[in-house]
Design an enzyme around this catalytic site. Structure first.
Site, short mmCIF file in Angstrom:
data_model
loop_
_atom_site.label_atom_id
_atom_site.label_comp_id
_atom_site.label_asym_id
_atom_site.label_seq_id
_atom_site.Cartn_x
_atom_site.Cartn_y
_atom_site.Cartn_z
CE1 TYR A 148 -3.41 -2.63 0.52
CE2 TYR A 148 -4.62 -0.69 0.79
CZ TYR A 148 -4.64 -1.83 0.34
OH TYR A 148 -5.76 -2.52 0.25
CE LYS A 218 0.85 -16.48 2.03
NZ LYS A 218 0.07 -17.88 1.96
CG ASP A 284 -2.44 -19.40 3.65
OD1 ASP A 284 -1.82 -18.74 4.20
OD2 ASP A 284 -2.25 -20.40 2.97
CG ASP A 308 -8.03 -4.06 2.23
OD1 ASP A 308 -9.16 -3.62 2.54
OD2 ASP A 308 -7.53 -3.53 1.10
#
Ligand code: NAI
Length: 422
Positions: A148, A218, A284, A308
């Site tokens: 971002y 992640k 995930d 987000d």
């Protein structure tokens, strides 16, 4: 006019602060008109004449552009800097060149590093899952870094080619699959940026007596950026917060050295001492976990992009977009903008169908930020009561049996009447 002041990170809140608001575009004017009387009624009910907010309208978005020729006039930023705290409705993102997103610009200009999203269920709200009441989390999304940050290079541009050549020739990068047509994005994630966000999440967990803080990342794939986020989070919890936290990293270390039983004993001791358990989950997997075992999670700290997705997924779980509040906060400078998290809803604008709960609950977060918890609680209670009695706006009425549909303005007035009775 009196303003909030901040000295060495300590906020001083006057009894009659001036607080700027941006009503916003689309449904913004309607939800603001319905919400302001609710805020005022809650403050009056809680504190009589002792406290009052002087609301000051400032402009941004389409309304600002029409009136001043600028999407984000300097005056608006000046007013927020002076007041420290503001409340905003949704803003149209300008299409075409110039400002990418007004929201992102506001967050970055004021360095509002924590995007805080509480997610809880209100009894009776239509939800797609069986036991939505098990979801009760507060997300701390890092707001200034990650993809971002907007460091992107378009396909085919000279600078993109230059960057790709640099990566290939000087850094021996071999795995840009299609270098001729690749666009490139850069993902900065820093130790400082991660630690200030994770520290804010831990401070919140301590203040609110929440039992866990979960680092969502992640790091299995992006070892240095998201992996760094996890590493620095554990480091912070084990040093700065060593008296308040026990981490699953420490658990693993004890397990390897002394076996599972010793690790379990250490974990149970930490829980018995009221320590916050800091753990981590890969992003995930986390999206599965929140559907399967939402009750296992309390405070979430995560990088910008993950945050987000997670914010929207969790908001949908408890009944969605019209009700999810948010705040963008810099705990060091004290700057904070609380905002309705939905967009301008052009499909229903001007029809009295918009649900003002997201703005109302964001205003509630603002009141909590001022330390005016009693007034914030009155707003929450009034919303709970309205939903319980099934007098709601169009979005909820359509998904509930036997509901009475109120217009946006009627819903606001109904909440005021509930607050007066509480
Ligand atoms: P949106 O959130 O405006 O609308 C998505 C759907 O949710 C629509 O069906 C809408 O009717 C419904 N909805 C949204 N808010 C609602 C409310 N309070 N009550 C009942 N229903 C509601 O998202 P969309 O259509 O993608 O974006 C429209 C505009 O808003 C765009 O210009 C976008 O850039 C901007 N936007 C601004 C945001 C902000 O200022 N924080 C956030 C998201 C979008």
């Amino acid at each position: 006019m009196t303003y909030i002041t901040v000295t060495n990170g300590q906020r001083t809140i006057p009894n009659t602060p001036t607080i700027p608001f941006i009503a916003g575009d689309g449904v913004g004017a309607e939800i603001w008109a319905a919400s302001q009387p609710v805020f005022d009624a809650a403050i009056e009910k809680a504190y009589g004449d002792d406290k009052k907010i002087f609301w000051q309208e400032i402009l941004a978005g389409e309304k600002a552009f029409e009136e001043t020729g600028s999407w984000l006039p300097d005056h608006t930023l000046d007013a927020i800097e002076q007041a420290k705290v503001a409340l905003k409705g949704p803003l149209t993102t300008p299409v075409g060149g110039g400002i990418r997103s007004l929201n992102v610009t506001l967050r970055q200009t004021l360095d509002l590093f924590a995007c805080v999203r509480p997610v809880r269920y209100f009894e009776g709200v239509p939800s797609p899952i069986k036991k939505p009441e098990k979801t009760d989390m507060v997300i701390f999304r890092e707001n200034t870094e990650d993809v971002y940050a907007g460091i992107e290079f378009a396909k085919g541009e000279a600078e993109t080619k230059q960057l790709i050549e640099l990566l290939q020739e000087q850094f021996a990068v071999k795995n840009i699959r299609f270098p001729e047509t690749a666009a490139i994005g850069v993902k900065p994630v820093s130790e400082e940026g991660s630690k200030r966000l994770i520290g804010a999440a831990i401070d919140f967990a301590i203040a609110q007596k929440r039992p866990t803080v979960t680092l969502v990342h992640k790091g299995n794939i992006m070892k240095f950026t998201e992996g760094g986020f996890k590493l620095w989070g554990y480091e912070l919890a084990e040093t700065t917060y060593k008296d308040e936290c026990f981490t699953m990293n420490q658990y693993q270390t004890i397990k390897q050295a002394d076996g599972a039983e010793a690790a379990d004993t250490a974990l149970n001791d930490a829980k018995a001492q009221g320590k916050i358990i800091v753990n981590d989950v890969i992003a995930d997997n986390f999206l599965q976990q929140i559907l399967l075992y939402p009750e296992k999670y309390d405070v979430i700290a995560t990088c910008n992009l993950n945050g987000d997705y997670i914010s929207d997924a969790l908001a949908a779980q408890v009944g969605g977009i019209g009700i999810a509040p948010g705040g963008n906060i810099n705990y060091d400078t004290g700057y904070a903008i609380f905002e309705a998290t939905h967009g301008t809803a052009p499909d229903i604008a001007g029809q009295g169908k918009a649900n003002p709960c997201s703005l109302l609950l964001s205003g509630g977060m603002l009141l909590e930020y001022l330390g005016w918890q009693e007034a914030a609680d009155l707003i929450t209670k009034a919303i709970e009561e309205a939903i319980r009695t099934k007098k709601v706006t169009s979005d909820f009425a359509h998904a509930m049996d036997d509901a009475v549909e109120l217009s946006t303005q009627e819903f606001g007035s109904f909440l005021v009447s509930i607050i007066k009775e509480l």
